[in-house]
Design a protein around this motif. Sequence first.
Motif, short mmCIF file in Angstrom:
data_model
loop_
_atom_site.label_atom_id
_atom_site.label_comp_id
_atom_site.label_asym_id
_atom_site.label_seq_id
_atom_site.Cartn_x
_atom_site.Cartn_y
_atom_site.Cartn_z
N UNK A 127 0.85 -1.19 0.00
CA UNK A 127 0.00 0.00 0.00
C UNK A 127 0.88 1.23 0.00
N UNK A 128 0.55 2.19 -0.83
CA UNK A 128 1.36 3.40 -0.98
C UNK A 128 0.49 4.62 -0.74
N UNK A 129 0.88 5.41 0.25
CA UNK A 129 0.20 6.68 0.52
C UNK A 129 0.97 7.76 -0.24
N UNK A 130 0.29 8.46 -1.12
CA UNK A 130 0.93 9.50 -1.93
C UNK A 130 0.99 10.79 -1.11
N UNK A 131 2.20 11.14 -0.68
CA UNK A 131 2.39 12.26 0.25
C UNK A 131 3.28 13.36 -0.33
N UNK A 132 3.50 13.35 -1.62
CA UNK A 132 4.45 14.30 -2.21
C UNK A 132 3.85 15.53 -2.84
N UNK A 133 2.56 15.72 -2.74
CA UNK A 133 1.95 16.88 -3.39
C UNK A 133 2.35 18.20 -2.74
N UNK A 134 2.12 19.28 -3.46
CA UNK A 134 2.51 20.60 -2.99
C UNK A 134 1.57 21.21 -1.96
N UNK A 135 0.36 20.69 -1.83
CA UNK A 135 -0.62 21.19 -0.84
C UNK A 135 -0.82 22.69 -0.95
N UNK A 136 -0.76 23.23 -2.15
CA UNK A 136 -0.87 24.69 -2.33
C UNK A 136 -2.21 25.24 -1.84
N UNK A 137 -3.29 24.56 -2.15
CA UNK A 137 -4.61 25.06 -1.72
C UNK A 137 -4.79 24.97 -0.21
N UNK A 138 -4.14 24.00 0.42
CA UNK A 138 -4.26 23.84 1.88
C UNK A 138 -3.40 24.87 2.60
N UNK B 126 -0.53 24.20 3.90
CA UNK B 126 0.42 23.42 4.70
C UNK B 126 0.35 21.99 4.20
N UNK B 127 1.34 21.20 4.54
CA UNK B 127 1.45 19.82 4.04
C UNK B 127 0.24 19.00 4.49
N UNK B 128 -0.58 18.58 3.51
CA UNK B 128 -1.81 17.84 3.83
C UNK B 128 -1.54 16.54 4.58
N UNK B 129 -0.41 15.92 4.35
CA UNK B 129 -0.12 14.65 5.02
C UNK B 129 -0.17 14.80 6.55
N UNK B 130 0.11 16.00 7.04
CA UNK B 130 0.20 16.24 8.49
C UNK B 130 -1.00 16.98 9.05
#
Length: 179
Positions: A6-17, A19-23
Amino acid sequence: MSGHPGVVLTGGGSRRMGSDKAFVLVDGRPMAIAVADALWEAGCHPVECQGGDLPGLASLGLDGFADEHPDAGPVDAIRTASARHDGPIVAVACDLPYLDAATVSAVIEAGSREQRLAVATADGHHHLVVYVPPDAVASEAVGASVREWVSGAIGVPVDPAVIRNINTPDDLRRDDPGR
């Protein structure tokens, strides 16, 4: 139990958020943890993250791998993750904190049955919960949008509430009107 990585894709830029969406915490848990838990509960093993803040992910107890081409998008991140494994993988965007094991299992079952790319669908849209057989991401797909890449995939209808993604602070406020 799928036994697929299983792979969680955590490399996006999170520009709209912003801050880093993963966290970002949803119901008191970082979104990357919520997605990783759904993968574990569906029987995926190992569960790892692709891209993003690897030291930060490690501090959450998550193993992570660097993107081969940072900022190249999710299709390239899936290709990079798929290349690490001999068989199929299951890849999920980190911004799906309501994802559950039943949804992951349904996508795995559909893809496994036909050994084809399978993607979660709801309300006429594809959502980044995908079963990825070996060689499903050819090098010419790099740079393609997710929509283009999954255009010929098996669509797996799922509950829209389970795959609702959190992309902006407003999405968080809709979940918790007190914010």
